[in-house]
Scaffold this active site. Structure first.
Site, PDB file in Angstrom:
ATOM      1  N   SER A 411      -5.549 -15.602 -23.803  1.00 48.08           N
ATOM      2  CA  SER A 411      -6.313 -14.485 -23.255  1.00 48.08           C
ATOM      3  C   SER A 411      -7.023 -14.924 -21.971  1.00 48.08           C
ATOM      4  CB  SER A 411      -7.285 -13.963 -24.320  1.00 48.08           C
ATOM      5  OG  SER A 411      -7.867 -12.750 -23.915  1.00 48.08           O
ATOM      6  N   HIS A 527      -2.859  -8.670 -29.747  1.00 46.36           N
ATOM      7  CA  HIS A 527      -3.447  -9.698 -28.899  1.00 46.36           C
ATOM      8  C   HIS A 527      -3.564 -11.037 -29.622  1.00 46.36           C
ATOM      9  CE1 HIS A 527      -5.339 -11.083 -25.310  1.00 46.36           C
ATOM     10  NE2 HIS A 527      -6.479 -11.375 -25.899  1.00 46.36           N
TER      11      HIS A 527
END
Length: 555
Positions: A411, A527
């Site tokens: 991320s 994610h």
């Protein structure tokens, strides 16, 4: 209550279905149930027949960041489309989020209008009226029954006194709903090396989790007085530790459930009373790897501007020769990387006599708000300079050589290692880049990217783009330049960052350089990148096979 709201993600993404579940009957409710299709909702019980809801569905609307723009009260048996907004944000806001405090059986609905990732308004809704809490927009506020806690992010002057960034203030919630905060009192003041991580309420106490040079300690205090005591968990000094706290029922008692863990110590459940502490270990996690001969230590590197940056190093107590190193870091959103038990890195890396490093770079929260603010926007380069300084310090200390150093980030950490690849290619032998931001020219137009403008800057603003482009890895690729081997992975179902930036980066590296590039993209996982334990095992097996073949091929 015998009812629960269950969130179910169809593919591991942030968007989730909400369904009402009957705990007593052990089945989903089919008689006038509360139910929502998949979206990025926020829902909370007001009482058994009313929900506080923030959703884009049923006429709720959505912000540019993809989050709900309104909050509504939904009555059982009625159509959500007919519920009028009780509070609305703007399209440019990150979103509207909701929570209900039920301390002492009294419901206090709270609505947060997040203008950006760090600035918001918090409203208390009672008797059909929303009241703005009198706190700075960058403060963190928490309501617990008749009390409120406020943690400052920047200095706040109230009642003639200026409270430093990172201070925790506690007082009656009415001082925020009916006054200006003048009745708040100081519960915690930070120092250079000691900052507040989190806080937890019990029936009579306020429990602080404090970071002391990035290691946890627990403090119990009387929110209405000066009585405070430190809770010694009895963990010893053979490891570096962090701790997280939960309460079984904060309305009834002062019992704490503390989960402590270290780099060499599996998760350990400790139960104690917050008023008269007598910690006892009630459960320990299973050891995932053999720690014989290993040691965890903290070291400090010096960054380009002279700032001392700490890092944790785990490896052989008696080191012989140059060793492969796997580095991890994040450096964003005031998220602190504290000691964690490396259940995957341990057996896959440490048991083989290698070194694992966690870098506590600026942009994170390891030293409070100031550590985070130091690497925002035009100062983003400081986070990357810090990480590179740690890599070079490992070489200077004789632990390794640049060709034996790998780094793995996800991320925002993927953006970090993407910048290591493009800005510091000579300092690394391999890069593992997961679910990353990489194209900073277009990140605001992808998934939830617009919500992070306060962290990185707005690339559509020419003044901002001048500095944003200096840490946009996709734009920093130089055709023909030598780059370390890379493994880039994403998930097709990631609705927070999205897979497009990872795909483009891998494609450009492949097309314009001679670098070794591997790309992995499962459909499911969101994610997180993986949907279940089997997928997680497969991903990390791939990562460590890649590391074994690059920086650790001779070890």
């Amino acid at each position: 209550s015998d009812r629960a709201l269950v969130r179910l993600s169809p593919d591991g993404g942030d968007a989730a279905v909400v369904r009402e579940y009957d705990l007593a009957a052990a089945r989903f409710v089919d008689d006038s149930p509360f139910s929502l299709d998949a979206h990025k909702h926020r829902v909370a019980w007001i009482d058994s027949d009313r929900l506080l809801v923030a959703t884009a569905l049923h006429g709720g609307g959505v912000t540019d960041s993809g989050y709900p723009i309104t909050a509504r009260v939904w009555h059982r048996g009625t159509a959500l489309d007919d519920a009028p907004p009780i509070l609305s944000g703007a399209a440019s806001d990150v979103g509207v989020f909701v929570h209900v405090d039920h301390t002492d059986g009294h419901a206090t609905p709270l609505i947060v209008v997040a203008h950006d990732f760090f600035s918001s308004e918090t409203w208390a809704w009672r008797d059909g009226t929303a009241t703005l809490l009198a706190v700075p927009q960058d403060a963190v506020v928490d309501v617990h029954g008749d009390l409120a806690a406020v943690r400052t992010t920047t200095p706040w002057q109230v009642a003639g006194q200026t409270h430093a960034a990172g201070t925790l203030l506690v007082g009656p919630v009415t001082t925020l709903t009916e006054g200006d905060g003048s009745d708040l009192r100081v519960a915690f003041t930070p120092t250079a090396g000691t900052v507040l991580d989190t806080w937890t309420w019990t029936r009579r106490r306020l429990i602080l989790t404090v970071l002391d040079d990035v290691q946890s300690r627990i403090v119990s205090l009387d929110p209405a007085g000066d009585d405070r005591l430190e809770i010694d968990l009895g963990l010893g000094s053979d490891d570096l530790f962090s701790a997280s706290i939960a309460t079984l029922d904060a309305d009834i008692d002062d019992e704490l459930w503390i989960v402590a863990r270290g780099f060499l110590t599996p998760a350990t459940l400790i139960v104690t009373d917050a008023v008269t502490p007598a910690p006892r270990v009630v459960a320990r996690g299973r050891a995932a790897f053999d720690t014989t001969g290993l040691v965890a230590r903290q070291h400090w590197a010096v960054s380009a501007d002279g700032t001392r940056v700490p890092y944790f190093e785990v490896g052989p107590r008696e080191r012989s020769g140059i060793l492969p190193v796997l580095m991890s870091g994040y450096g964003g959103f005031e998220h602190a990387l504290t000691p964690e038990y490396p259940a995957i890195v341990g057996p896959a890396w440490l048991e083989k006599g290698r070194v694992f490093v966690v870098a506590n770079i600026r942009g994170g929260g390891e030293f409070g708000p100031a550590w985070h603010l130091a690497a925002l926007r035009e100062n983003r380069h400081r986070a990357y300079e810090d990480f590179a300084a740690v890599a070079r310090d490992l070489v200077t200390r004789g632990v390794t050589t640049p060709d034996r150093v790998a780094c793995h980030g996800r991320s925002n950490g993927g953006l970090l290692v993407g910048n290591m690849l493009t800005l510091y290619p000579d300092d690394f032998g391999a890069i593992v880049c997961g679910v990353p931001l990489l194209d900073m020219r277009r990140y605001t137009r992808l998934s939830a990217g617009a919500s992070w403008i306060a962290e990185y800057g707005d690339p559509d603003d020419p003044d901002d783009w001048r500095f944003v482009q200096t840490f946009s890895p996709y734009h920093l690729i130089e055709p023909g330049r030598a780059y370390p081997a890379s493994l880039i992975y994403a998930a097709a179902s990631d609705d927070r960052v999205g897979p497009a930036q990872a795909r483009k980066m891998a494609a450009r590296l492949h097309a314009e350089t001679d670098a070794e590039v591997h790309y992995l993209e499962p459909v499911e996982g969101g994610h997180a990148g993986t949907i279940d334990s089997a997928a997680t095992a497969s991903l990390h097996a791939t990562i460590h096979a890649f590391l074994d073949a690059t920086v650790a091929k001779d070890s």
